[in-house]
Scaffold this active site. Structure first.
Site, PDB file in Angstrom:
ATOM      1  N   MET A  18      28.590  41.083  33.393  1.00 40.63           N
ATOM      2  CA  MET A  18      29.532  40.620  34.414  1.00 40.63           C
ATOM      3  C   MET A  18      30.883  41.285  34.183  1.00 40.63           C
ATOM      4  O   MET A  18      31.253  41.583  33.051  1.00 40.63           O
ATOM      5  CB  MET A  18      29.693  39.089  34.344  1.00 40.63           C
ATOM      6  N   PHE A  19      31.598  41.538  35.246  1.00 40.29           N
ATOM      7  CA  PHE A  19      32.937  42.163  35.257  1.00 40.29           C
ATOM      8  C   PHE A  19      32.915  43.657  34.957  1.00 40.29           C
ATOM      9  O   PHE A  19      33.968  44.258  34.775  1.00 40.29           O
ATOM     10  CB  PHE A  19      33.898  41.478  34.264  1.00 40.29           C
ATOM     11  N   GLU A  90      23.041  41.540  42.685  1.00 41.36           N
ATOM     12  CA  GLU A  90      22.555  40.397  41.891  1.00 41.36           C
ATOM     13  C   GLU A  90      21.026  40.390  41.802  1.00 41.36           C
ATOM     14  O   GLU A  90      20.376  39.359  42.007  1.00 41.36           O
ATOM     15  CB  GLU A  90      23.049  39.066  42.494  1.00 41.36           C
ATOM     16  N   ALA A  91      20.469  41.546  41.472  1.00 41.30           N
ATOM     17  CA  ALA A  91      19.010  41.712  41.426  1.00 41.30           C
ATOM     18  C   ALA A  91      18.339  40.739  40.465  1.00 41.30           C
ATOM     19  O   ALA A  91      17.178  40.379  40.650  1.00 41.30           O
ATOM     20  CB  ALA A  91      18.671  43.145  41.017  1.00 41.30           C
ATOM     21  N   GLN A  92      19.074  40.280  39.456  1.00 45.03           N
ATOM     22  CA  GLN A  92      18.458  39.378  38.453  1.00 45.03           C
ATOM     23  C   GLN A  92      18.027  38.049  39.054  1.00 45.03           C
ATOM     24  O   GLN A  92      17.271  37.314  38.436  1.00 45.03           O
ATOM     25  CB  GLN A  92      19.412  39.162  37.274  1.00 45.03           C
ATOM     26  N   CYS A 146      36.139  44.016  26.765  1.00 44.77           N
ATOM     27  CA  CYS A 146      36.057  42.777  25.976  1.00 44.77           C
ATOM     28  C   CYS A 146      37.388  42.026  26.080  1.00 44.77           C
ATOM     29  O   CYS A 146      38.440  42.582  25.769  1.00 44.77           O
ATOM     30  CB  CYS A 146      35.735  43.106  24.524  1.00 44.77           C
ATOM     31  N   CYS A 149      39.075  41.702  22.378  1.00 42.67           N
ATOM     32  CA  CYS A 149      39.637  42.804  21.578  1.00 42.67           C
ATOM     33  C   CYS A 149      39.906  44.087  22.360  1.00 42.67           C
ATOM     34  O   CYS A 149      40.469  45.023  21.810  1.00 42.67           O
ATOM     35  CB  CYS A 149      38.703  43.111  20.407  1.00 42.67           C
ATOM     36  N   CYS A 178      32.439  42.465  23.749  1.00 36.70           N
ATOM     37  CA  CYS A 178      31.807  43.606  23.084  1.00 36.70           C
ATOM     38  C   CYS A 178      30.762  43.094  22.090  1.00 36.70           C
ATOM     39  O   CYS A 178      30.664  41.883  21.868  1.00 36.70           O
ATOM     40  CB  CYS A 178      32.852  44.464  22.368  1.00 36.70           C
ATOM     41  N   CYS A 181      32.332  40.885  19.299  1.00 41.64           N
ATOM     42  CA  CYS A 181      32.911  39.586  19.667  1.00 41.64           C
ATOM     43  C   CYS A 181      31.906  38.652  20.345  1.00 41.64           C
ATOM     44  O   CYS A 181      32.198  37.472  20.540  1.00 41.64           O
ATOM     45  CB  CYS A 181      34.123  39.790  20.570  1.00 41.64           C
TER      46      CYS A 181
HETATM   47  P1  ADP Z   1      30.445  42.917  38.410  1.00 42.28           P
HETATM   48  O1  ADP Z   1      29.767  43.071  39.757  1.00 42.28           O
HETATM   49  O2  ADP Z   1      29.864  43.847  37.371  1.00 42.28           O
HETATM   50  O3  ADP Z   1      30.494  41.495  37.922  1.00 42.28           O
HETATM   51  P2  ADP Z   1      32.858  43.460  39.898  1.00 42.28           P
HETATM   52  O4  ADP Z   1      32.613  44.768  40.597  1.00 42.28           O
HETATM   53  O5  ADP Z   1      32.677  42.211  40.711  1.00 42.28           O
HETATM   54  O6  ADP Z   1      31.958  43.396  38.572  1.00 42.28           O
HETATM   55  O7  ADP Z   1      34.347  43.395  39.321  1.00 42.28           O
HETATM   56  C1  ADP Z   1      34.905  44.428  38.537  1.00 42.28           C
HETATM   57  C2  ADP Z   1      36.404  44.167  38.457  1.00 42.28           C
HETATM   58  O8  ADP Z   1      36.658  42.972  37.731  1.00 42.28           O
HETATM   59  C3  ADP Z   1      37.226  45.202  37.731  1.00 42.28           C
HETATM   60  O9  ADP Z   1      37.539  46.320  38.532  1.00 42.28           O
HETATM   61  C4  ADP Z   1      38.476  44.424  37.350  1.00 42.28           C
HETATM   62  O10 ADP Z   1      39.389  44.433  38.434  1.00 42.28           O
HETATM   63  C5  ADP Z   1      37.974  43.005  37.221  1.00 42.28           C
HETATM   64  N1  ADP Z   1      37.880  42.498  35.841  1.00 42.28           N
HETATM   65  C6  ADP Z   1      38.177  41.231  35.465  1.00 42.28           C
HETATM   66  N2  ADP Z   1      37.927  41.039  34.143  1.00 42.28           N
HETATM   67  C7  ADP Z   1      37.457  42.212  33.661  1.00 42.28           C
HETATM   68  C8  ADP Z   1      37.007  42.657  32.351  1.00 42.28           C
HETATM   69  N3  ADP Z   1      36.980  41.835  31.304  1.00 42.28           N
HETATM   70  N4  ADP Z   1      36.590  43.928  32.235  1.00 42.28           N
HETATM   71  C9  ADP Z   1      36.621  44.767  33.299  1.00 42.28           C
HETATM   72  N5  ADP Z   1      37.029  44.402  34.541  1.00 42.28           N
HETATM   73  C10 ADP Z   1      37.432  43.149  34.734  1.00 42.28           C
HETATM   74 ZN    ZN Z   2      35.504  42.565  21.317  1.00 44.62          ZN
END
Ligand code: ADP
Ligand code: ZN
Length: 199
Positions: A18-19, A90-92, A146, A149, A178, A181
């Protein structure tokens, strides 16, 4: 993809925690297909109700309209034969059948772009994404940052206590970590396969 001749289809997988930017990358590829005036159909599972109902919304608030489906079979049922590019987020949450469905679509000549988590809250392979990676022509593995860190993060850390495989998260339910962590829940907390929606 490099050079594709005729109307050959293929499968692209965008995975990571995620993220990591999976939805952003999926939306970017789909927008470019639309700019190229290709016929695009976009799907997401009904289970992900964190944001708008009929849109894919990234954590950075990029949006693209999407059809809600209840499972992989639903994608096939809703497929317009003229569609050239298929996007799935969200294929999972779409089940094992997605592997067969994606291949069917690619065999029909469609470009299939699938985004999803490759690992679960314990760091284990999260099907069907790992299997999709083996049948795909192209795999992109993204990393988040992460939050502890600042290193590249491959894990989705669950912040609420639950042994359910699927807990759909609102803010504060998950964060990126990471490998150093990441703190998987203690042993003896078996992961059930029942679904629960806590958003
Ligand atoms: P995913 O679909 O993989 O969950 P998204 O495309 O919805 O990811 O979101 C990515 C965006 O989330 C990044 O461009 C950034 O703006 C934001 N973001 C928030 N927290 C983090 C993080 N810990 N690491 C990277 N991006 C993050
Ligand atoms: Zn870390």
């Amino acid at each position: 993809m490099d050079i594709v001749k005729g109307n050959m289809g293929w499968i692209e997988v965008v995975c990571g925690p995620m993220f990591s930017g999976k939805s952003e990358e999926l939306i970017r590829r789909l927008r470019r297909a639309e700019i190229a005036r290709q016929r695009v159909q976009i799907f997401k599972p009904a289970i992900d109700k964190r944001y708008a109902e009929s849109e894919i919304v990234s954590h950075s608030d990029l949006r693209i309209p999407a059809d809600i489906v209840s499972g992989a079979r639903d994608v096939l049922d809703k497929m317009d034969p003229r569609t050239e590019v298929v996007g799935i987020d969200e294929a999972q949450f779409l089940g094992a059948e997605l592997v067969e469905v994606a291949q069917k679509l690619a065999d029909m000549g469609k470009r299939v772009i699938i985004a999803g988590l490759d690992t679960d809250f314990l760091g284990r392979p999260f099907e069907p994404v790992p299997q999709l990676m083996t049948v795909a022509e192209e795999v992109t593995k993204l990393l988040a940052i992460c939050v502890r860190c600042g290193n590249p993060a491959k894990h989705t850390q669950r912040l609420v206590a639950s042994d359910e495989l699927i807990v759909v998260g609102a803010h504060g339910t998950y964060e990126a970590r990471c490998r150093r962590c990441f703190e998987p829940p203690p042993a003896g907390q078996p992961a059930a396969s029942k679904q629960k929606n806590r958003s």
